[in-house]
Scaffold this motif. Structure first.
Motif, PDB file in Angstrom:
ATOM      1  N   ASP A 173       0.808  -1.218   0.000  1.00 25.96           N
ATOM      2  CA  ASP A 173       0.000   0.000   0.000  1.00 25.96           C
ATOM      3  C   ASP A 173       0.844   1.272   0.000  1.00 25.96           C
ATOM      4  O   ASP A 173       0.298   2.377  -0.064  1.00 25.96           O
TER       5      ASP A 173
ATOM      6  N   LEU B  28       0.654   6.433   0.512  1.00 25.78           N
ATOM      7  CA  LEU B  28      -0.349   5.362   0.540  1.00 25.78           C
ATOM      8  C   LEU B  28      -1.090   5.300  -0.788  1.00 25.78           C
ATOM      9  O   LEU B  28      -1.489   6.324  -1.342  1.00 25.78           O
TER      10      LEU B  28
ATOM     11  N   LEU C  95      -5.440   1.008  -3.952  1.00 29.20           N
ATOM     12  CA  LEU C  95      -5.162  -0.168  -4.776  1.00 29.20           C
ATOM     13  C   LEU C  95      -6.179  -0.343  -5.897  1.00 29.20           C
ATOM     14  O   LEU C  95      -5.876  -0.949  -6.932  1.00 29.20           O
TER      15      LEU C  95
END
Length: 326
Positions: free
Chosen positions: A59, A217, A220
């Motif tokens: 991540d 971060l 996804l």
């Protein structure tokens, strides 16, 4: 009653000690295969460690399309283009090596020399390109900041990342001489002082409402880094510890520092193999020109160094896949 053991009587089927040749290979060629297998296990271990680490930090892992965007002498954003060119050159050098080996089987000295020369040129271009890529990676492109809790923050405008130089103005007010072993106090040296101070970056962000902060971060689903609101960005910038420009073994403007560690180690280890192969190829090349293998009646040495070169090319295919494509 003693068992009868058949001993090969044809010297072409035995090594110097009288033992049979496994798979009909010469001693030198078999030792090259042993080396290749052992080295393959080493690279496999490195790539497995990289894969496991990336999965653990999936991540926050840098996005390759945002890191490797440069082409020599050309300004712009060209994701993966130059890396693809490097890969093509190395693979093509493997083709010329195959042709050199084939020419050796036919005892065509001039063709062996020319194909080996082409292989050497391809290897030199690849190593030079890799060195250039290292320099670009170390120097950095945009710059970022690192917070006290270890997070890397980058800056975007209209959804696209921008460099610190695009919005930070003025000169540092805390300019001082960089500490070295000669003038350092209580320590030997320090890292290069950044172009901008933390206060400059924070104040420039506050003065430009169009600028936003994005974290390392990754969303996804969208495969994009998370962009914060102005308020959230200001709160994160309040914890800024240092300004980052480029990448090294301690900090990395692109995101997770471990990515840079693996990049330097694995690509550097492979680059060392390519450089070693170039040196060996040069030695064999001059031996070809001097007619050494012509007098021996075979070009097996070219075939052995060819095995090594093909192995180096194959390893790069896996490195390229792991670092740049996946």
């Amino acid at each position: 009653m003693e068992a009868n053991i058949a001993v090969p009587t044809n010297t072409k089927d035995t090594w110097n000690g009288g033992s049979a040749k496994p798979f009909g290979a010469s001693y030198g060629k078999m030792m090259m295969w042993f080396f290749i297998v052992s080295d393959a296990l080493t690279f496999s271990g490195f790539l497995a460690a990289y894969g496991l680490t990336r999965f653990k930090f999936i991540d926050s892992w840098p996005i390759a399309d945002e890191v490797f965007t440069h082409v020599p002498f050309v300004h712009g954003d060209y994701p993966m283009i130059y890396v693809a060119i490097m890969t093509f050159i190395l693979i093509f050098s493997s083709v010329t090596m195959v042709l050199a080996v084939d020419a050796g089987h036919q005892m065509k000295k001039n063709k062996v020399a020319w194909y080996m020369f082409a292989t050497i040129i391809g290897g030199i271009i690849f190593v030079g390109s890799q060195a250039w890529e290292w320099g670009t990676f170390i120097k950095g492109t945009y710059g970022a900041v690192k917070t006290t809790d270890g997070k890397v923050l980058q800056f975007v405008k209209d959804g696209k990342q921008i460099a610190l130089a695009d919005f930070v103005t003025g000169e540092r007010t805390d300019v001082r001489e960089q500490h070295t072993r000669k003038n350092g106090l209580w320590f030997q040296s320090e890292g290069t002082i950044s172009t901008y101070s933390v206060d400059q970056v924070v104040n420039a962000y506050k003065a430009n409402p169009a600028i936003q902060v994005r974290t390392e971060l990754i969303d996804l689903d969208k495969k994009q880094k998370t962009i914060l609101s102005r308020e959230e960005g200001a709160a994160q910038l309040a914890k800024t510890k240092m300004v980052i420009e480029g990448a090294n073994l301690k900090v990395n403007e692109y995101g997770n520092t471990i990515f840079a560690d693996f990049f330097f180690f694995i690509t550097g280890f492979h680059g060392f193999h390519v450089l070693s192969g170039i040196i060996i190829n040069i030695i064999i090349f001059f031996n070809v020109i001097l007619g050494t293998y012509e007098r021996r009646g075979h070009y097996e040495m070219v075939e052995k160094v060819g095995l090594y070169w093909h192995f180096v090319d194959l390893v790069w295919v896996f490195v390229f896949t792991f670092f740049y494509l996946v």
